[in-house]
Design an enzyme around this catalytic site. Sequence first.
Site, PDB file in Angstrom:
ATOM      1  N   SER A 162       0.833  -1.201   0.000  1.00  0.00           N
ATOM      2  CA  SER A 162       0.000   0.000   0.000  1.00  0.00           C
ATOM      3  C   SER A 162       0.872   1.257   0.000  1.00  0.00           C
ATOM      4  O   SER A 162       1.642   1.468  -0.930  1.00  0.00           O
ATOM      5  CB  SER A 162      -0.947  -0.057   1.204  1.00  0.00           C
ATOM      6  OG  SER A 162      -1.968   0.889   1.100  1.00  0.00           O
ATOM      7  N   HIS A 367      -7.303  -6.128   0.419  1.00  0.00           N
ATOM      8  CA  HIS A 367      -6.136  -5.262   0.609  1.00  0.00           C
ATOM      9  C   HIS A 367      -5.214  -5.759   1.715  1.00  0.00           C
ATOM     10  O   HIS A 367      -3.982  -5.686   1.595  1.00  0.00           O
ATOM     11  CB  HIS A 367      -6.622  -3.844   0.941  1.00  0.00           C
ATOM     12  CG  HIS A 367      -5.574  -2.795   0.836  1.00  0.00           C
ATOM     13  ND1 HIS A 367      -5.145  -2.297  -0.378  1.00  0.00           N
ATOM     14  CD2 HIS A 367      -4.851  -2.130   1.782  1.00  0.00           C
ATOM     15  CE1 HIS A 367      -4.225  -1.371  -0.176  1.00  0.00           C
ATOM     16  NE2 HIS A 367      -4.018  -1.256   1.122  1.00  0.00           N
TER      17      HIS A 367
END
Length: 396
Positions: A162, A367
């Site tokens: 990320s 994620h």
Amino acid sequence: MYTSSPSLYLLVIIIIKQISYITTEKLPSALSSIELATKYGHPPTQYNIITEDGYILAVFRLPGRSRIPVLLMHGILDSSDMWMLRGNTSLAITLANNGYDVWLANSRGNRYSRRHKILNPDTDPAFWQFSFHEMGYYDLPAVIDTILNESGAKKLSAIGHSQGNTMFYVLGSERKEYNSKINVLIALAPIAYLHNTPPPLSIVIQLSPLIESLVKKLGVYEIFGDNSTTGLLVHKFCSTPDIAYAVCIEQILFPVLGFDREELEPEFAPTLTVHYPAGTSVQSILHFLQIGYRKMFARYNYGSKVNRRTYNSPDPPEYQWDKITMPIALLAARNDRLSSIPDVAILRRRLPSVVFYLENPRSTLNHVDFIVGRNMPVYLFPYIFQILHENNHFVD
């Protein structure tokens, strides 16, 4: 555009101010990065690295026989802890078990890097005037230089998650000499654009000008730090067994990051929530919201008056993709609601040196599965080891 509701504005101010009166208690105990690495057979060495602008970063080394170091860079609100929470099936421990020289960095402002040569994070708002830009421009060069000096290597490989990848895009664009020091960046759940995020995050993005105005009015600089009111509340609330999964995971985390109950099971939730979040600056959050709102991957927008002083322009400059020449592998997930496939596609078109691209075949991968999923050795690690094998080059 957004419409400002005075009543909503007042309500948010009242809620935030009332939170500050809540009595703080000690956080539930959690193993530190040193304790985690030691528990799983790799007692680490800690380095306290000082950046050009005076921040002191904690970096942990799990030594291995490989001559090519591998740097792991965590995401926003995260820390080096996250790479080891699954023990022998976590990425850091798996790499160390396979002989890699593993380095776990911590970006400025989190629980391990909440230090500065001069500024006091508890009393100096200037400490918190940073986002992923400063992390990429100052933190990564200091960390990379230390790793190469200590290991004797000329280049390293990196794995980011990320925001841990966003920092490298800043590095490659703003300090292009560092492109040649990286064998490959393996970008897990890469973030640069937020054009296509679904609700609830898309709603937050549209409200970002109001949010920015509120936090400035309230003088809020740190968010979710271990000793901050927000951090104490979250850790205390979300470490409660009956609440951790039903509320913190299913009602808060999954709607933003993607639902995947199989990989993030109820039994693991208390372990996750006692380590996460690890704190950052409010400006770090606002910078990402600006990117989503303005639909531009650009430097922080201070407003036209300050922008003119800072950038000699009323608008912040965009990062220059053509300068990012380090080899990059993009690993995306179809169930990732934060780093969506359409947004990763935009990033892929901008980057000039993508050497590998994968939409993970596991349809429910989200994620957070990239770093704490229960079965990462099955659906993720084979690709990581393949990319490292194909791109690792030792230079004498």
